[in-house]
Design a protein around this motif. Structure first.
Motif, PDB file in Angstrom:
ATOM      1  N   ARG A 108      13.596  -0.306   3.229  1.00  0.00           N
ATOM      2  CA  ARG A 108      14.487   0.687   2.663  1.00  0.00           C
ATOM      3  C   ARG A 108      15.647   0.233   2.355  1.00  0.00           C
ATOM      4  O   ARG A 108      16.209  -0.617   2.756  1.00  0.00           O
ATOM      5  CB  ARG A 108      14.674   1.496   3.864  1.00  0.00           C
ATOM      6  N   ALA A 109      15.992   0.690   0.769  1.00  0.00           N
ATOM      7  CA  ALA A 109      17.169   0.299   0.198  1.00  0.00           C
ATOM      8  C   ALA A 109      18.292   0.859   0.830  1.00  0.00           C
ATOM      9  O   ALA A 109      18.434   1.934   1.109  1.00  0.00           O
ATOM     10  CB  ALA A 109      17.214   0.688  -1.426  1.00  0.00           C
ATOM     11  N   ILE A 110      19.461  -0.060   1.014  1.00  0.00           N
ATOM     12  CA  ILE A 110      20.869   0.645   1.654  1.00  0.00           C
ATOM     13  C   ILE A 110      21.321   0.805   0.145  1.00  0.00           C
ATOM     14  O   ILE A 110      22.150   1.714   0.135  1.00  0.00           O
ATOM     15  CB  ILE A 110      21.295  -0.484   2.609  1.00  0.00           C
ATOM     16  N   ASP A 111      21.565  -0.325  -0.530  1.00  0.00           N
ATOM     17  CA  ASP A 111      22.312  -0.223  -1.866  1.00  0.00           C
ATOM     18  C   ASP A 111      21.535  -1.302  -2.912  1.00  0.00           C
ATOM     19  O   ASP A 111      20.524  -1.626  -2.341  1.00  0.00           O
ATOM     20  CB  ASP A 111      23.716  -0.439  -1.791  1.00  0.00           C
ATOM     21  N   PRO A 136      17.275   8.158  10.782  1.00  0.00           N
ATOM     22  CA  PRO A 136      16.253   9.225  10.194  1.00  0.00           C
ATOM     23  C   PRO A 136      14.905   8.345   9.899  1.00  0.00           C
ATOM     24  O   PRO A 136      14.891   7.180   9.791  1.00  0.00           O
ATOM     25  CB  PRO A 136      16.962   9.110   8.591  1.00  0.00           C
ATOM     26  N   HIS A 137      13.913   9.141  10.230  1.00  0.00           N
ATOM     27  CA  HIS A 137      12.370   8.648  10.174  1.00  0.00           C
ATOM     28  C   HIS A 137      12.360   8.343   8.671  1.00  0.00           C
ATOM     29  O   HIS A 137      12.769   8.846   7.794  1.00  0.00           O
ATOM     30  CB  HIS A 137      11.405   9.829  10.366  1.00  0.00           C
ATOM     31  N   PRO A 138      11.777   6.888   8.399  1.00  0.00           N
ATOM     32  CA  PRO A 138      11.162   6.387   7.177  1.00  0.00           C
ATOM     33  C   PRO A 138      10.202   7.329   6.594  1.00  0.00           C
ATOM     34  O   PRO A 138       9.479   7.952   7.452  1.00  0.00           O
ATOM     35  CB  PRO A 138      10.859   5.232   7.320  1.00  0.00           C
ATOM     36  N   THR A 139      10.297   7.664   5.017  1.00  0.00           N
ATOM     37  CA  THR A 139       9.257   8.352   4.515  1.00  0.00           C
ATOM     38  C   THR A 139       8.919   7.686   3.038  1.00  0.00           C
ATOM     39  O   THR A 139       9.590   6.890   2.648  1.00  0.00           O
ATOM     40  CB  THR A 139       9.882   9.978   4.471  1.00  0.00           C
ATOM     41  N   ALA A 140       7.820   8.407   2.795  1.00  0.00           N
ATOM     42  CA  ALA A 140       7.523   7.900   1.211  1.00  0.00           C
ATOM     43  C   ALA A 140       8.437   7.671   0.194  1.00  0.00           C
ATOM     44  O   ALA A 140       8.612   6.950  -0.406  1.00  0.00           O
ATOM     45  CB  ALA A 140       6.357   8.745   1.014  1.00  0.00           C
ATOM     46  N   ASP A 141       9.522   8.915   0.425  1.00  0.00           N
ATOM     47  CA  ASP A 141      10.576   9.272  -0.357  1.00  0.00           C
ATOM     48  C   ASP A 141      11.693   8.147  -0.460  1.00  0.00           C
ATOM     49  O   ASP A 141      12.386   7.643  -1.170  1.00  0.00           O
ATOM     50  CB  ASP A 141      11.263  10.526  -0.299  1.00  0.00           C
ATOM     51  N   VAL A 151       0.886  -1.088   0.025  1.00  0.00           N
ATOM     52  CA  VAL A 151      -0.120  -0.089   0.047  1.00  0.00           C
ATOM     53  C   VAL A 151       1.059   1.215  -0.010  1.00  0.00           C
ATOM     54  O   VAL A 151       1.993   1.125   0.410  1.00  0.00           O
ATOM     55  CB  VAL A 151      -0.987   0.007   1.234  1.00  0.00           C
ATOM     56  N   PRO A 152       0.315   2.396  -0.430  1.00  0.00           N
ATOM     57  CA  PRO A 152       1.297   3.493  -0.275  1.00  0.00           C
ATOM     58  C   PRO A 152       1.481   3.891   1.209  1.00  0.00           C
ATOM     59  O   PRO A 152       0.557   3.493   2.226  1.00  0.00           O
ATOM     60  CB  PRO A 152       0.101   4.640  -0.832  1.00  0.00           C
ATOM     61  N   TRP A 153       2.446   4.575   1.470  1.00  0.00           N
ATOM     62  CA  TRP A 153       3.033   5.097   2.818  1.00  0.00           C
ATOM     63  C   TRP A 153       2.083   5.613   3.513  1.00  0.00           C
ATOM     64  O   TRP A 153       1.904   5.458   4.682  1.00  0.00           O
ATOM     65  CB  TRP A 153       4.249   5.806   2.409  1.00  0.00           C
ATOM     66  N   ASP A 154       1.178   6.432   3.161  1.00  0.00           N
ATOM     67  CA  ASP A 154       0.144   7.340   3.640  1.00  0.00           C
ATOM     68  C   ASP A 154      -1.226   6.700   3.783  1.00  0.00           C
ATOM     69  O   ASP A 154      -1.973   7.060   4.262  1.00  0.00           O
ATOM     70  CB  ASP A 154      -0.038   8.615   3.135  1.00  0.00           C
TER      71      ASP A 154
END
Length: 154
Positions: A67-70, A41-46, A8-11
Motif C-alpha cells: 500500500r502506498a504511503i506517499d 483501515p482494511h486494505p482494499t483493491a482501491d 494477481v488481482p485483489w479478488d
C-alpha cells in the motif's frame, strides 16, 4: 517444491482464501477476545498498489501486498503464509518480492504493522532486516500494534 510469485488481482480466489485464513488465525490464536483485530483501515483493491500470491504449482500458499504511503514510502499488508509452508522460504520470497517491487516504484522505505503478541512475525521481520519503529499512521493509538521499518536504499 518450487514456490513461484505472481502478481494477481485483489479478488483472486486463492489470495482471498489466504486473506480469510489469516483473519481467522489472527483472531483465534492471538486475539480471541476481539471482534476485530485490524487496528487500521482494511486494505482494499482501491488502495493496494500490488497484491502477490506465492504458488506451489496451482496451490496458493502465501500472500503479500503493498500500500502506498506517499511517493517514496510503502506499507506491507496482508503478509501471510499457509502454516504448512512456514519454514519453507515462502515468507522470505514474498518479502523479497515486495521489496523489489517497492524499489521499482521508486520507494526507498517500507514499513509494516503487526500484532503485539505475534512474536513469530516480529522475529521474522527482524531477521529480514526490519527494525522496530514508532507506531505510525492509523496504528498510532493502537495498544495491540508493533511497527517495523526498513530502508530499501543501498
Amino acid at each position: 517444491m518450487a514456490i513461484e510469485m505472481r502478481s494477481v488481482p485483489w479478488d483472486h480466489p486463492g489470495g482471498a482464501a489466504l486473506r480469510e485464513a489469516q483473519r481467522v488465525e489472527v483472531r483465534e490464536v492471538y486475539y480471541p477476545e476481539l471482534e476485530e483485530s485490524e487496528p487500521g483501515p482494511h486494505p482494499t483493491a482501491d488502495d493496494i498498489a500490488v497484491f502477490y500470491v506465492a504458488f506451489d504449482g496451482d496451490r496458493a500458499v502465501g500472500t503479500g501486498a503493498l500500500r502506498a504511503i506517499d511517493d517514496e514510502h510503502g506499507e506491507i499488508k496482508r503478509m501471510y503464509v499457509d502454516p504448512e509452508y512456514r519454514g519453507s522460504g515462502a515468507a522470505a520470497l514474498i518479502v523479497h518480492t515486495l521489496e523489489d517491487d517497492a524499489r521499482a516504484r521508486g520507494w526507498n522505505r517500507l514499513v509494516l504493522e503487526t500484532g503485539d503478541t505475534m512474536l513469530p512475525a516480529q522475529r521474522f521481520y527482524q531477521r529480514m532486516g526490519y527494525e522496530p519503529i514508532p507506531l505510525f499512521g492509523p496504528y498510532r493509538w493502537s495498544d495491540l500494534s508493533v511497527c517495523f521499518g526498513k530502508s530499501l536504499e543501498g
